[in-house]
Write a protein that holds these residues in place. Structure first.
Motif, PDB file in Angstrom:
ATOM      1  N   LEU A 127       0.829  -1.208   0.000  1.00 56.58           N
ATOM      2  CA  LEU A 127       0.000   0.000   0.000  1.00 56.58           C
ATOM      3  C   LEU A 127       0.862   1.256   0.000  1.00 56.58           C
ATOM      4  O   LEU A 127       0.560   2.230  -0.708  1.00 56.58           O
ATOM      5  N   GLN A 128       1.942   1.264   0.752  1.00 55.33           N
ATOM      6  CA  GLN A 128       2.735   2.467   0.901  1.00 55.33           C
ATOM      7  C   GLN A 128       3.687   2.708  -0.259  1.00 55.33           C
ATOM      8  O   GLN A 128       3.902   3.860  -0.646  1.00 55.33           O
ATOM      9  N   THR A 129       4.261   1.660  -0.813  1.00 52.77           N
ATOM     10  CA  THR A 129       5.279   1.840  -1.848  1.00 52.77           C
ATOM     11  C   THR A 129       4.742   1.612  -3.256  1.00 52.77           C
ATOM     12  O   THR A 129       4.991   2.402  -4.157  1.00 52.77           O
ATOM     13  N   ASP A 130       3.985   0.532  -3.467  1.00 53.88           N
ATOM     14  CA  ASP A 130       3.517   0.205  -4.815  1.00 53.88           C
ATOM     15  C   ASP A 130       2.274   1.001  -5.216  1.00 53.88           C
ATOM     16  O   ASP A 130       2.158   1.441  -6.362  1.00 53.88           O
ATOM     17  N   LEU A 131       1.330   1.154  -4.275  1.00 52.61           N
ATOM     18  CA  LEU A 131       0.067   1.826  -4.595  1.00 52.61           C
ATOM     19  C   LEU A 131       0.069   3.296  -4.218  1.00 52.61           C
ATOM     20  O   LEU A 131      -0.866   4.015  -4.579  1.00 52.61           O
ATOM     21  N   GLY A 132       1.067   3.760  -3.484  1.00 52.86           N
ATOM     22  CA  GLY A 132       1.212   5.186  -3.227  1.00 52.86           C
ATOM     23  C   GLY A 132       0.441   5.732  -2.036  1.00 52.86           C
ATOM     24  O   GLY A 132       0.308   6.955  -1.919  1.00 52.86           O
ATOM     25  N   TYR A 133      -0.048   4.878  -1.138  1.00 53.82           N
ATOM     26  CA  TYR A 133      -0.754   5.369   0.052  1.00 53.82           C
ATOM     27  C   TYR A 133       0.225   5.354   1.233  1.00 53.82           C
ATOM     28  O   TYR A 133       0.264   4.417   2.032  1.00 53.82           O
ATOM     29  N   GLU A 134       1.038   6.402   1.320  1.00 56.68           N
ATOM     30  CA  GLU A 134       2.116   6.426   2.295  1.00 56.68           C
ATOM     31  C   GLU A 134       1.616   6.538   3.735  1.00 56.68           C
ATOM     32  O   GLU A 134       2.301   6.107   4.655  1.00 56.68           O
ATOM     33  N   SER A 135       0.446   7.126   3.934  1.00 57.79           N
ATOM     34  CA  SER A 135      -0.067   7.314   5.293  1.00 57.79           C
ATOM     35  C   SER A 135      -1.130   6.287   5.665  1.00 57.79           C
ATOM     36  O   SER A 135      -1.912   6.518   6.588  1.00 57.79           O
ATOM     37  N   ALA A 136      -1.184   5.156   4.949  1.00 60.57           N
ATOM     38  CA  ALA A 136      -2.192   4.129   5.253  1.00 60.57           C
ATOM     39  C   ALA A 136      -1.936   3.532   6.640  1.00 60.57           C
ATOM     40  O   ALA A 136      -0.823   3.121   6.952  1.00 60.57           O
ATOM     41  N   MET A 137      -2.984   3.496   7.456  1.00 60.01           N
ATOM     42  CA  MET A 137      -2.877   2.967   8.810  1.00 60.01           C
ATOM     43  C   MET A 137      -3.365   1.526   8.841  1.00 60.01           C
ATOM     44  O   MET A 137      -4.065   1.062   7.936  1.00 60.01           O
ATOM     45  N   LEU A 138      -3.017   0.824   9.896  1.00 62.68           N
ATOM     46  CA  LEU A 138      -3.398  -0.572  10.092  1.00 62.68           C
ATOM     47  C   LEU A 138      -4.364  -0.664  11.273  1.00 62.68           C
ATOM     48  O   LEU A 138      -4.055  -0.206  12.373  1.00 62.68           O
ATOM     49  N   LEU A 139      -5.549  -1.238  11.015  1.00 61.78           N
ATOM     50  CA  LEU A 139      -6.511  -1.535  12.083  1.00 61.78           C
ATOM     51  C   LEU A 139      -6.446  -3.031  12.332  1.00 61.78           C
ATOM     52  O   LEU A 139      -6.821  -3.833  11.478  1.00 61.78           O
ATOM     53  N   LEU A 140      -5.990  -3.395  13.507  1.00 66.24           N
ATOM     54  CA  LEU A 140      -5.821  -4.803  13.879  1.00 66.24           C
ATOM     55  C   LEU A 140      -6.962  -5.202  14.807  1.00 66.24           C
ATOM     56  O   LEU A 140      -7.118  -4.642  15.898  1.00 66.24           O
ATOM     57  N   PHE A 141      -7.792  -6.138  14.350  1.00 63.68           N
ATOM     58  CA  PHE A 141      -8.935  -6.613  15.145  1.00 63.68           C
ATOM     59  C   PHE A 141      -8.514  -7.881  15.886  1.00 63.68           C
ATOM     60  O   PHE A 141      -8.042  -8.845  15.285  1.00 63.68           O
TER      61      PHE A 141
END
Length: 397
Positions: A127-141
């Motif tokens: 998500l951060q490097t290939d798709l360009g969403y550098e600020s994507a957060m992780l929600l861990l359930f």
């Protein structure tokens, strides 16, 4: 005593100068719970991953709409998002939610309470490097904590993480540098609900309670019929009757919801009172009560907390005495109204019996009454002639 768990190597101990303010909407939690339930009931294998859409304004982030995603498994066993499916589904959601325009702010999956694992890194890097969403957060359930936090006042079984690129033993790096390791940092969050979401959550909660009750009763009825071995036809009829009796109308659902809210409030109040009692019981004895007690104690008591508890206890009589008379009067009025309604209902039920008793009494009196003696009757002269008279009971001439 079990040894403490080793620290998670993927978590960083550094603190951020300004943590993002994350607002999590209930729709995200409901949908993720639904995805996990369907995944488990269908017996599907593999992890559960999805994307989260929302709004981002500087360091303020809102998470509003999630959707599940397909993944592909690589030869080494790691998984990545199916980019074709992901881009197509993301475009569809952005077409629907275009006012305001939602964008991808993070992704969700399941994991342990200890934090992210190595299997979560490939998707995060994708998500951060290939798709360009550098600020994507992780929600861990955390599925393991879902049953433990179901009671009132429990913490939500999920954790939010942001990512940073760190240099071991050095400062954090904001930009994505591939030669630096990626680390996760826990982010606090708040739950924000709109009016429409509150109505939807209340409807889902009440409907889910009824569905659970129907399912459990039906299952028990089928199990009982199978044990008795008296045939399937009769068991189905009995199970249907029990299922029909479990449906509640709107007033009953509202009443149950009100009672449940009161029960949760009382349970939370009891928990807080137990916490205060436990804190007070752990305090050392006061030197004011016993002169032999030393003034210095280890650890020293927190006088601010003690003053707050004392102020709360002193305020309790004023809170209860002001409305006690009004409350007693309302209770008496409600009790009187209930008794009056019960009396009216009883009178309404016995009215047909009283009417029937009156009819039987009139018939019995008519049969047992003596025949009246009329004596001499004076008859109208237009019928029998002037001055003619007949004796009562005699023949007419």
């Amino acid at each position: 005593m079990a040894a403490p768990a080793p620290p998670n190597p993927l978590l960083t101990s550094s603190t951020a100068d300004s943590s993002p303010a994350v607002q999590l909407h209930p729709l995200v939690i409901l949908n993720i719970s639904d995805y996990i339930t369907r995944h488990k009931l269908r017996g599907q294998k593999g992890p559960l991953v999805g994307a989260i859409l929302g709004l981002q304004n500087g360091r303020e982030i809102t998470m509003e709409v999630p959707f599940d995603c397909k993944y592909v498994e690589r030869e080494d066993g790691s998984i990545l998002l199916d980019e074709v499916f992901f881009k197509e589904r993301l475009e569809q959601y952005q077409t629907v939610f275009k006012s305001p325009q939602l964008e991808l702010v993070g992704w969700f999956t399941t994991g342990q309470p200890s934090g992210p694992e190595q299997r979560h890194l490939p998707i995060q890097l994708q998500l951060q490097t290939d798709l360009g969403y550098e600020s994507a957060m992780l929600l861990l359930f955390h599925i393991a904590l879902a049953s433990q936090t179901a009671e009132a006042g429990g913490k939500l079984p999920l954790t939010l993480y942001e990512t940073i690129w760190t240099n071991e033993g050095s400062m954090d790096i904001e930009g994505p540098e591939r030669n630096q390791p990626l680390r996760f940092r826990e982010v606090p969050h708040t739950v924000e609900a709109s009016d429409a979401e509150m109505i939807a959550v209340d409807f889902v909660a009440r409907g889910g309670g009824n569905a659970t009750a129907v399912e459990s009763e039906t299952t028990s009825a089928e199990t009982k019929s199978n044990e008795n071995g008296k045939g399937k036809g009769k068991a189905k009829v009995e199970g249907t009757e029990e299922k029909d009796e479990l449906y509640l109308n709107h007033e009953e659902e509202e009443h149950i919801a009100g009672l449940q809210a009161k029960a949760n409030a009382v349970r939370m109040l009891q928990t807080r009172i137990d916490l205060l009692l436990s804190y007070l019981s752990s305090q050392p004895p006061s030197y004011l009560d016993d002169a032999t007690t030393p003034m210095s104690a280890e650890p020293p008591p927190n006088h601010e907390i003690l003053r707050s508890i004392n102020a709360l206890v002193a305020r309790l009589p004023h809170l209860s005495a002001a409305n006690s008379i009004v409350l007693e009067r309302e209770i008496k009025e409600a009790k009187t109204d209930a008794q009056l309604l019960e009396l009216i209902a009883t009178l309404t039920d016995v009215l047909p019996d009283i009417r029937e008793l009156g009819q039987h009494w009139a018939q019995a009196q008519a049969r047992t009454a003596p025949v009246p003696t009329l004596g001499t009757l004076r008859v109208d002269k237009r019928e029998f002639g002037e001055g003619e008279a007949i004796e009562a009971g005699g023949p007419l001439r």
